[in-house]
Structure formats: structure tokens, C-alpha cells
Design an enzyme around this catalytic site. Sequence first.
Site, short mmCIF file in Angstrom:
data_model
loop_
_atom_site.label_atom_id
_atom_site.label_comp_id
_atom_site.label_asym_id
_atom_site.label_seq_id
_atom_site.Cartn_x
_atom_site.Cartn_y
_atom_site.Cartn_z
CG MET A 213 21.59 3.41 -8.85
SD MET A 213 20.35 3.86 -7.62
CE MET A 213 20.84 5.49 -7.13
CD GLU A 214 20.30 8.47 -13.72
OE1 GLU A 214 20.16 8.55 -14.96
OE2 GLU A 214 19.35 8.44 -12.93
#
Length: 154
Positions: free
Chosen positions: A14-15
Amino acid sequence: MQITDTLLQKLMEMEGCRLSAYRDEGGVPTIGYGHTRGVRMGDRISPQQARDWLLQDATEVMRQVRRLHVARTEAQLEALTSFAFNVGIGRLKQSTLLKTIRQGGSKAAIQRQFKRWVYAGGSKLPGLVARRQWEAEHFFAPSYPTDDEIIDRV
């Protein structure tokens, strides 16, 4: 409780990772998977350093989430850690999401609160929509009680 492989992999996904320092949306020098502490523009790191810092940063966020005493299961702790890692522990503490959890809100009400946090810079971002969907679902996933919950029962 430590950061699980499930959470670490999800945060990495996600990052996203950038091995050269860049300025985030707020203008803060950032590197790796959202690491900001001590970063200067021009810094470069290895993939291993990025992973190590993510593990350290996420562990600290999880420690802060645990202090809120609202996560009853490992899945709840992971979902709230992901959320706080993204928006900040201060924003979680002030959120209607936390208030709804503390008041024993329904599954639908809690999931609705997660899904409100999908905007950045006034725009709805697909990456945040996907992240909040995962957090909202994961919060209610079957999992083991947290260590705190087990101690409270004894």
C-alpha cells in the site's frame, strides 16, 4: 505483539517504496515506505534499509495503537495500525472512527467510518479507497485475541 508478515506485506504494497528521498504531499522529506525521521533531500537507501525502517516505524505505530486499548483481536490491531500509519496516530485519536469503536458501533458503522478517509488534497484517491476497504474488512476478520485481551480475561 509484533508486526505480522501479513501486515508488513500489506504496508509494503500500500505504501510503495522509493529509494531516493522525495517530498511527500505535505512537503516533508520522505524515503522508503513513508519514512520521514532524519531524512534529507538527496538521501538514498537500499531495499533492505527501506524494509527495516518500515518495520521499525510500523512497530512504533502499533505500540501507540495498543495504548488506545480498543483492538481486541490481532486483525483489529493490524487494521488500526495500517490506518494510523497512513493518517497519523493523532488523527486516529481525534477520529469518529475511534469514537465509534469505543462506543461499540456496529460492523456497518465502523466500516463506514474507515471508508470516509479516502481523500487527499481534496481528491478521492483509488489507492486510499483500496486501503480503507482492506482495513474495514480486516478489522472484522477472524483472528486471535491480542495479548492485552487475553490478560484482561484472566
